[in-house]
Scaffold this motif. Structure first.
Motif, PDB file in Angstrom:
ATOM      1  N   ASP A  34     -39.804  25.548   6.988  1.00 49.02           N
ATOM      2  CA  ASP A  34     -40.097  24.253   7.601  1.00 49.02           C
ATOM      3  C   ASP A  34     -38.926  23.766   8.450  1.00 49.02           C
ATOM      4  OD1 ASP A  34     -41.761  22.018   8.077  1.00 49.02           O
ATOM      5  OD2 ASP A  34     -40.659  20.855   6.582  1.00 49.02           O
ATOM      6  N   ARG A  37     -39.152  25.510  11.651  1.00 48.06           N
ATOM      7  CA  ARG A  37     -40.230  24.929  12.457  1.00 48.06           C
ATOM      8  C   ARG A  37     -39.795  23.604  13.066  1.00 48.06           C
ATOM      9  NH1 ARG A  37     -44.154  21.034  11.701  1.00 48.06           N
ATOM     10  NH2 ARG A  37     -43.215  20.544   9.673  1.00 48.06           N
ATOM     11  N   GLU A  91     -41.687  27.986  18.580  1.00 50.48           N
ATOM     12  CA  GLU A  91     -42.315  26.922  17.792  1.00 50.48           C
ATOM     13  C   GLU A  91     -43.618  27.404  17.171  1.00 50.48           C
ATOM     14  OE1 GLU A  91     -45.063  23.972  16.694  1.00 50.48           O
ATOM     15  OE2 GLU A  91     -45.288  25.031  18.600  1.00 50.48           O
ATOM     16  N   ALA A  94     -42.805  29.898  14.363  1.00 51.53           N
ATOM     17  CA  ALA A  94     -42.264  29.221  13.185  1.00 51.53           C
ATOM     18  C   ALA A  94     -43.356  28.481  12.429  1.00 51.53           C
ATOM     19  CB  ALA A  94     -41.162  28.255  13.611  1.00 51.53           C
ATOM     20  N   SER A  95     -44.257  27.828  13.160  1.00 50.67           N
ATOM     21  CA  SER A  95     -45.378  27.118  12.516  1.00 50.67           C
ATOM     22  C   SER A  95     -46.305  28.106  11.829  1.00 50.67           C
ATOM     23  CB  SER A  95     -46.148  26.299  13.553  1.00 50.67           C
ATOM     24  OG  SER A  95     -45.342  25.269  14.089  1.00 50.67           O
TER      25      SER A  95
END
Length: 459
Positions: A34, A37, A91, A94-95
């Motif tokens: 997280d 992210r 992004e 990572a998500s």
């Protein structure tokens, strides 16, 4: 599926729940994902904001006829535009990594669920009735069915392989009678709405009820002709993305992958997918009688004879969609509805509360109903009723608007067998058998059997 914000706010509860399921704590790993992210989002937003600001500054510099400044700003904007796609990809990656990790984590058991490593940790809740008193050695269902010449495993094996059966004549009708009886009971007396759903569903539906991605090997995938060509060429399915309708498309081909449902829980629960239901409409109580399909990948060598563990079987399913405040009450109600089927059939059964090591992936708490089988001399599961909290709702984006209209919250979902028709057939055969191998038809089923009271060989 968990909300990472909830995990941050309830770290100890989350990790303790995983430990009760025999898993290592995962909060540190999830927080690292997280953090990555969040950093990617902040970096992207900062770059986009600076690009927008610099674009405005270019106009101001040109108004002042400051070409040097304008040129520097234009170079900066060009550099940002060039770097933003990579930042967007970071992004997104990572998500996706966080979502993938969250999707593989089982639900947190309620405090009242007993701890235990496997089925030996289950706790008996109550019993109903008593085993039938037989003056002869009871036979198992497959011995009875084959003796009646109305249950054929060899013919099924020639058609489909192991773990299939062909029912004939009165046994085929008895299976249909059981399903009809259950559906009539649940719709006319228990308030469930009957649904006839598709038996094929897409990836996102299986993800919503948590059959995917963790339990893919237990499912049967159905692939179109175009998809089969893709598989033959070595193409792999794309990574599952629950937010995209095309999550099941094959790379470079576009053939949608579909799955044979392992239970009607999948289509019934997904009927509220990506919806906001008004609180006044809840609870939604749905039932369906469908064939179900399971690969039984982890059942090698178990129940290889008979109908106990089949790749294809018929089941009447119960699904409830309700509010958080009512879900535990609804769980008890659902259990009572499933029990009523067995009570009216006059079958001896017991209810057990599953321990943390035996309950399902999406469940917060599960009751199993186990029916007595004289031929086996033991109880066997015939129904499983689970409350899932908002675990499935978050995977499906299924929500409701509170009566005051001021908040939108995830619904709570419940599912249960009401009951497994094939196993009910087994229970009737073994509990109502007579010394000559004939079967007395339970009184409640006789109207569905045209008044037939006894099933005999050749009948």
């Amino acid at each position: 599926m968990y909300d990472i914000k909830w995990i941050r706010e309830n770290r100890e509860t989350f990790d303790r729940g995983l430990q009760r399921r025999g898993l290592a704590p995962l909060s540190d790993t999830l927080f690292e994902l997280d953090d990555r992210r969040r950093a990617a989002i902040l970096a992207l937003e900062a770059a986009q904001a600076r690009r927008n600001a610099a674009s405005k500054e270019i106009g101001e510099a040109k108004k002042k006829k400051d070409e040097v400044a304008a040129k520097a700003l234009m170079d900066e904007v060009a550099g940002l535009k060039a770097s933003i796609p990579a930042m967007e990809a970071e992004e997104k990656a990572a998500s996706a990594a966080l979502d993938e990790a969250l999707a593989k984590i089982p639900n947190t058991p309620l405090d009242e669920v007993p701890d235990g490593a496997d089925e030996h940790g289950n706790v008996e809740h109550h019993k109903f009735g008593a085993p039938p008193v037989l003056s002869f050695t009871p036979r198992q269902h497959f011995e009875l069915g084959e003796g009646l010449k109305q249950m054929d495993f060899e013919a099924a094996a020639k058609l489909s392989g192991a773990r299939f059966v062909v029912l004939k004549s009165k046994l085929a009708r008895l299976e249909r009678a059981l399903a009809q009886f259950m559906l009539d009971l649940h719709t006319t007396e228990h308030g469930y709405v009957e649904v006839s759903p598709p038996l094929l569903v897409r990836d996102h539906a299986m993800f919503g009820t948590a059959q995917l991605p963790k339990f893919e090997e237990d499912q049967f995938a159905a692939v179109s002709g175009e998809g089969l060509k893709a598989v033959a060429k070595g193409a792999e399915p794309v990574s599952l993305n629950p937010d995209e309708e095309k999550a099941a498309e094959y790379l470079g081909v576009g053939a949608n992958r579909r799955w044979l449902i392992p239970t009607a829980e999948v289509p019934l629960t997904n009927l509220v997918r990506e919806q906001i239901v008004e609180e006044a409409e809840l609870p939604l109580r749905l039932t369906a009688g469908t064939y179900c399909f399971r690969a039984e990948a982890g059942a090698a060598g178990r129940d290889t004879r008979g109908m106990i563990r089949q790749h294809q079987f018929y089941k009447v399913e119960l699904v409830s969609i309700t509010t958080p405040e009512k879900s535990l009450e609804e769980h008890e109600r659902m259990l009572a509805c499933a029990e009523e089927v067995l009570r009216r059939l006059g079958l001896h059964y017991r209810v057990v509360t599953l321990c943390t090591g035996d309950m399902g992936f999406a469940s917060q708490k599960t009751y199993d109903i186990e029916v007595w089988l004289p031929g086996q001399g033991m109880f066997r599961e015939i129904s499983s009723c689970s409350v899932c909290g908002d675990f499935q709702a978050r995977r499906m984006s299924a929500r409701y608007r509170t009566a005051e209209g001021r908040a939108v919250r995830p619904v709570h979902t419940l599912n249960g067998s009401g009951v497994a028709v094939g196993r009910a057939l087994i229970a009737v055969l073994e509990n109502y058998q007579q010394a000559d191998g004939s079967i007395v038809v339970p009184e409640v089923l006789q109207p569905y059997m045209g008044g037939l009271k006894v099933i005999e060989a050749g009948a």
